[in-house]
Design a protein around this motif. Structure first.
Motif, PDB file in Angstrom:
ATOM      1  N   GLN A  33       0.831  -1.208   0.000  1.00 41.11           N
ATOM      2  CA  GLN A  33       0.000   0.000   0.000  1.00 41.11           C
ATOM      3  C   GLN A  33       0.864   1.257   0.000  1.00 41.11           C
ATOM      4  O   GLN A  33       0.611   2.198  -0.760  1.00 41.11           O
ATOM      5  CB  GLN A  33      -0.934   0.001   1.220  1.00 41.11           C
ATOM      6  N   ILE A  34       1.903   1.271   0.827  1.00 43.19           N
ATOM      7  CA  ILE A  34       2.803   2.430   0.883  1.00 43.19           C
ATOM      8  C   ILE A  34       3.479   2.650  -0.464  1.00 43.19           C
ATOM      9  O   ILE A  34       3.563   3.787  -0.959  1.00 43.19           O
ATOM     10  CB  ILE A  34       3.850   2.246   1.999  1.00 43.19           C
ATOM     11  N   GLN A  35       3.954   1.586  -1.069  1.00 44.43           N
ATOM     12  CA  GLN A  35       4.649   1.721  -2.352  1.00 44.43           C
ATOM     13  C   GLN A  35       3.730   2.251  -3.440  1.00 44.43           C
ATOM     14  O   GLN A  35       4.120   3.125  -4.226  1.00 44.43           O
ATOM     15  CB  GLN A  35       5.236   0.364  -2.746  1.00 44.43           C
ATOM     16  N   ARG A  36       2.487   1.731  -3.493  1.00 47.97           N
ATOM     17  CA  ARG A  36       1.548   2.214  -4.503  1.00 47.97           C
ATOM     18  C   ARG A  36       1.212   3.681  -4.276  1.00 47.97           C
ATOM     19  O   ARG A  36       1.136   4.470  -5.210  1.00 47.97           O
ATOM     20  CB  ARG A  36       0.270   1.365  -4.502  1.00 47.97           C
ATOM     21  N   ARG A  37       0.976   4.057  -3.013  1.00 47.72           N
ATOM     22  CA  ARG A  37       0.653   5.453  -2.711  1.00 47.72           C
ATOM     23  C   ARG A  37       1.783   6.374  -3.161  1.00 47.72           C
ATOM     24  O   ARG A  37       1.533   7.449  -3.714  1.00 47.72           O
ATOM     25  CB  ARG A  37       0.399   5.634  -1.217  1.00 47.72           C
ATOM     26  N   GLN A  38       3.009   5.965  -2.900  1.00 43.74           N
ATOM     27  CA  GLN A  38       4.149   6.805  -3.280  1.00 43.74           C
ATOM     28  C   GLN A  38       4.238   6.958  -4.790  1.00 43.74           C
ATOM     29  O   GLN A  38       4.480   8.067  -5.302  1.00 43.74           O
ATOM     30  CB  GLN A  38       5.440   6.208  -2.726  1.00 43.74           C
ATOM     31  N   LEU A  39       4.016   5.865  -5.525  1.00 43.10           N
ATOM     32  CA  LEU A  39       4.038   5.950  -6.983  1.00 43.10           C
ATOM     33  C   LEU A  39       2.930   6.859  -7.501  1.00 43.10           C
ATOM     34  O   LEU A  39       3.152   7.710  -8.371  1.00 43.10           O
ATOM     35  CB  LEU A  39       3.883   4.550  -7.588  1.00 43.10           C
ATOM     36  N   ILE A  40       1.737   6.683  -6.976  1.00 42.95           N
ATOM     37  CA  ILE A  40       0.599   7.495  -7.425  1.00 42.95           C
ATOM     38  C   ILE A  40       0.834   8.966  -7.101  1.00 42.95           C
ATOM     39  O   ILE A  40       0.635   9.850  -7.950  1.00 42.95           O
ATOM     40  CB  ILE A  40      -0.707   6.997  -6.766  1.00 42.95           C
TER      41      ILE A  40
END
Length: 523
Positions: free
Chosen positions: A261-268
């Motif tokens: 979740q953290i990784q996706r949020r950072q990418l988005i």
């Protein structure tokens, strides 16, 4: 969208604007004050109507309240304009002769309004607490269906006599009489080929961008919920098409889903240039206390994760961001039809069946018989899917209490109708949404089979830690006193969740605890 207390005999008087509200004799109609809303009072000989509605882009920015005296022809034209308003609205129409009135609502259901008629007095409010000052009786039929995990969208609510104004519905009142009328059902949708030369992605993009841009909103007043999933990412991507440096808000989960979740949020956030803010679910755990706390609002709906959401909402308002865009409605955009092979998602269908079985084990024979009966009170099929409307009803009042106005672009009726009619290949696996996100974020953000964020482990762990306190509180069980729940079965289910932390019994127990808390608030 408004609050009102109306004595029917007052309707023979002239309606006046006074200090931001409409007065009619001693009666009062108070539109909700928010920059996203405007109110209009139109009067002609012997009749008048008022509406509170969402602003459109073409609306003058300083036009908050307007009052007009018009002739019959102008009255009819303005009335039709308001009745066909494309965004959310609520309208009150009055015929002074006979002291008759009708209340009608729009299709979006962003923040529902409840109504109650008694002794030739009518109360309207988006806040259920306004009805709880007087004794209320529990509708045991509604309660039984809810305990059995049935999805219920209806004018009938948990309290007898307090009706929800469902989308497009009308409530008619005159001295000695009150009646509720549902609208005609929305037409059924079936898959159909796209017109020649029209591709799904282009049409989806156009309808989505129209849904997010129809309201006059400045970037510095916007917050976007960002969970890390496809729905909220789609809304954020669409908003970033029109605005720079949008604020995104989200709750960080714990456990196995946390790091993805953290990784996706950072990418988005990086690719859309978002100003991102999060809170930890562990810092704002859901309250399981069945007793109403001092100052806590009474309500028919209760958001289990209100504490964490409220922290983000308060942060948004402190930054001057009073409009919240959400991804509500995304789960309903791409249905599978009966003649299609529905995609399997792990053991989800079996899990749902197990949850319903656990829920039915709680019920007394009388309640179980009611829950298994066919319902005759549901609202008709709507242009906005029922589960999305229920999500609006659950969260809308709390958002208004925190000074925010909700916007749910994925619940837009035009977008819903388009997606429901898409050929199977464009719907299956949310294919057209996936293509939209790939074009804006890159294909690696949401690869097929990505680890989805979920709150599934939050409540089991919390219930396990607080099982002793819950068991103590359940020695007095309001639902058992009503003859709906077997108290010993409730304690057994609590013990099952505390020892196994399994998802199906947790779902049944969470629904029971929610309703138990609601009944205690009301009685």
């Amino acid at each position: 969208m408004l609050k009102a207390h109306i004595v029917l005999s007052d309707l023979s008087h002239h309606a006046e604007w006074r200090d931001g509200l409409i007065t009619v004799g001693k009666s009062r109609i108070t539109p909700h004050a928010h920059p996203m809303l405007e109110a209009l009072l139109v009067r002609t000989q012997g009749q008048w109507f008022m509406t509170v509605r969402e602003r459109r882009v073409a609306t003058a920015p300083d036009k908050t309240i307007a009052c007009r005296d018009v002739d019959t022809e102008q009255f009819s034209r303005l009335y039709q304009e308001c009745a066909l308003w494309p965004l959310d609205y609520l309208m009150i129409e009055v015929a002074q002769a006979g002291c008759r009135m009708r209340v009608r609502t729009g299709v979006l259901g962003s923040v529902p309004v409840y109504c109650h008629a008694r002794n030739d007095e009518v109360t309207l409010s988006w806040d259920f607490a306004d009805f709880a000052a007087h004794p209320l009786a529990i509708d045991t039929e509604i309660a039984s269906h809810r305990l059995a995990l049935h999805t219920v969208y209806s004018a009938r609510q948990l309290c007898v006599g307090v009706n929800l104004l469902t989308e497009r519905a009308s409530f008619y009142v005159e001295p000695g009489k009150a009646s509720y009328r549902y609208p005609a059902p929305a037409p059924d949708t079936i898959p159909s080929p796209l017109p020649q030369g029209r591709d799904a992605l282009t049409a989806f993009s156009e309808l989505l961008h129209q849904a997010v841009s129809v309201r006059p909103i400045a970037a510095d007043r916007i917050s976007v919920e960002l969970s890390g999933g496809m729905d909220s990412a789609t809304v954020a991507s669409a908003m970033a098409t029109f605005h720079q440096r949008i604020a995104s808000k989200g709750i960080l989960l714990d456990g196995d889903v946390r790091q993805p979740q953290i990784q996706r949020r950072q990418l988005i956030a990086n690719r859309l240039n978002l100003s991102d803010e999060t809170v930890e679910i562990t810092a704002f755990p859901p309250s399981l206390d069945l007793q109403r706390q001092p100052g806590q609002a009474r309500g028919l709906y209760w958001e289990y994760y209100l504490e964490a959401c409220a922290a983000l909402w308060d942060s948004s308002l402190a930054q001057g961001r009073d409009v919240l865009f959400t991804g509500i409605g995304g789960d309903e955009l791409f249905p599978a039809y009966a003649d299609e092979t529905q995609e399997k998602n792990g053991k989800e269908p079996g899990w749902r069946d197990d949850a319903r079985h656990c829920a039915e084990q709680l019920l007394t024979p009388r309640a179980l018989s009611v829950a298994r009966s066919l319902r005759s009170f549901d609202a008709p099929t709507s242009p906005v899917p029922v589960t999305a409307l229920l999500a609006h009803a659950c969260r809308g009042p709390d958002l208004l209490r925190h000074g925010l106005w909700p916007v749910n672009p994925l619940s837009d009726p035009s977008l819903v109708a388009f997606c429901h009619r898409l050929p199977r290949d464009d719907r299956q696996g949310r294919e057209v949404m996936r293509q939209y996100l790939h074009a804006r974020l890159g294909s690696e953000v949401f690869p097929r089979g990505y680890t989805k964020e979920t709150f599934a482990q939050v409540l089991p762990e919390l219930i396990s830690r607080q099982a002793e306190t819950l068991a103590t509180q359940l020695r007095d069980c309001a639902l058992a006193d009503l003859g709906l729940v077997d108290q010993r079965a409730a304690l057994r289910l609590l013990n099952t969740v505390a020892t196994t932390r399994a998802q199906a019994p947790t779902a049944a127990l969470a629904s029971f605890l929610w309703l138990e808390r609601c009944v205690r608030q009301i009685n």
